[in-house]
Design a protein around this motif. Structure first.
Motif, PDB file in Angstrom:
ATOM      1  N   ARG A   1       3.756 -19.643  -2.631  1.00 28.04           N
ATOM      2  CA  ARG A   1       2.495 -19.395  -2.689  1.00 28.04           C
ATOM      3  C   ARG A   1       2.086 -19.045  -4.216  1.00 28.04           C
TER       4      ARG A   1
ATOM      5  N   ARG B   1      -0.497 -17.425  -6.789  1.00 28.15           N
ATOM      6  CA  ARG B   1      -1.309 -16.320  -6.649  1.00 28.15           C
ATOM      7  C   ARG B   1      -1.985 -16.397  -7.810  1.00 28.15           C
TER       8      ARG B   1
ATOM      9  N   GLN C   1      -3.005 -11.383  -7.817  1.00 29.68           N
ATOM     10  CA  GLN C   1      -3.323 -11.375  -6.368  1.00 29.68           C
ATOM     11  C   GLN C   1      -2.340 -10.981  -5.341  1.00 29.68           C
ATOM     12  N   ALA C   2      -2.519  -9.923  -4.704  1.00 22.32           N
ATOM     13  CA  ALA C   2      -1.575  -9.724  -3.559  1.00 22.32           C
ATOM     14  C   ALA C   2      -2.130  -9.362  -2.228  1.00 22.32           C
ATOM     15  N   ARG C   3      -1.247  -8.928  -1.251  1.00 23.02           N
ATOM     16  CA  ARG C   3      -1.678  -8.692   0.007  1.00 23.02           C
ATOM     17  C   ARG C   3      -2.913  -7.579   0.313  1.00 23.02           C
ATOM     18  N   PRO C   4      -3.730  -7.401   1.008  1.00 23.40           N
ATOM     19  CA  PRO C   4      -4.792  -6.356   1.084  1.00 23.40           C
ATOM     20  C   PRO C   4      -3.863  -4.895   1.338  1.00 23.40           C
ATOM     21  N   MET C   5      -3.820  -3.996   0.567  1.00 20.49           N
ATOM     22  CA  MET C   5      -3.438  -2.604   0.365  1.00 20.49           C
ATOM     23  C   MET C   5      -4.295  -1.560   0.927  1.00 20.49           C
TER      24      MET C   5
ATOM     25  N   ARG D   1      -6.503  -5.409  -3.551  1.00 16.03           N
ATOM     26  CA  ARG D   1      -6.008  -6.437  -3.284  1.00 16.03           C
ATOM     27  C   ARG D   1      -5.192  -7.407  -4.551  1.00 16.03           C
TER      28      ARG D   1
END
Length: 88
Positions: free
Chosen positions: A6, A8, A66-70, A75
């Motif tokens: 993916r 990002r 960008q990453a997963r919601p923490m 994010r």
């Protein structure tokens, strides 16, 4: 079978706050030409990013991804410190 990686988003910005634990607020600027006045203007946006080692200081230039919601607003993750702030 192929594994899909993916892509990002990555941004470069300046740390404007590091008062939270393992969290920094980063201001990312972008330059654009104003449609009516034909002049270059700077637009900025603030991002909340995860800083696992608490190593970023105010004024540092960093790269975030960008990453997963923490949390509710966090994010993004700090990847690297490009330039440390000069203390005067």
């Amino acid at each position: 079978m192929e594994t899909k990686t993916r892509l990002r988003k990555e941004l470069i910005g300046t740390v404007i706050s590091n008062k939270m634990d393992k969290t920094v607020v980063v201001r990312a600027d972008r330059r654009m030409r104003h449609p009516d006045f034909d002049k270059v203007v700077v637009r900025s946006k603030k991002f909340v990013a995860h800083d696992e080692k608490n190593e970023c200081g105010i004024g540092d230039k960093i790269k975030i991804r960008q990453a997963r919601p923490m949390s509710k607003t966090k994010r993004w993750v700090v990847i690297e410190t490009i330039e440390k702030a000069r203390i005067q």
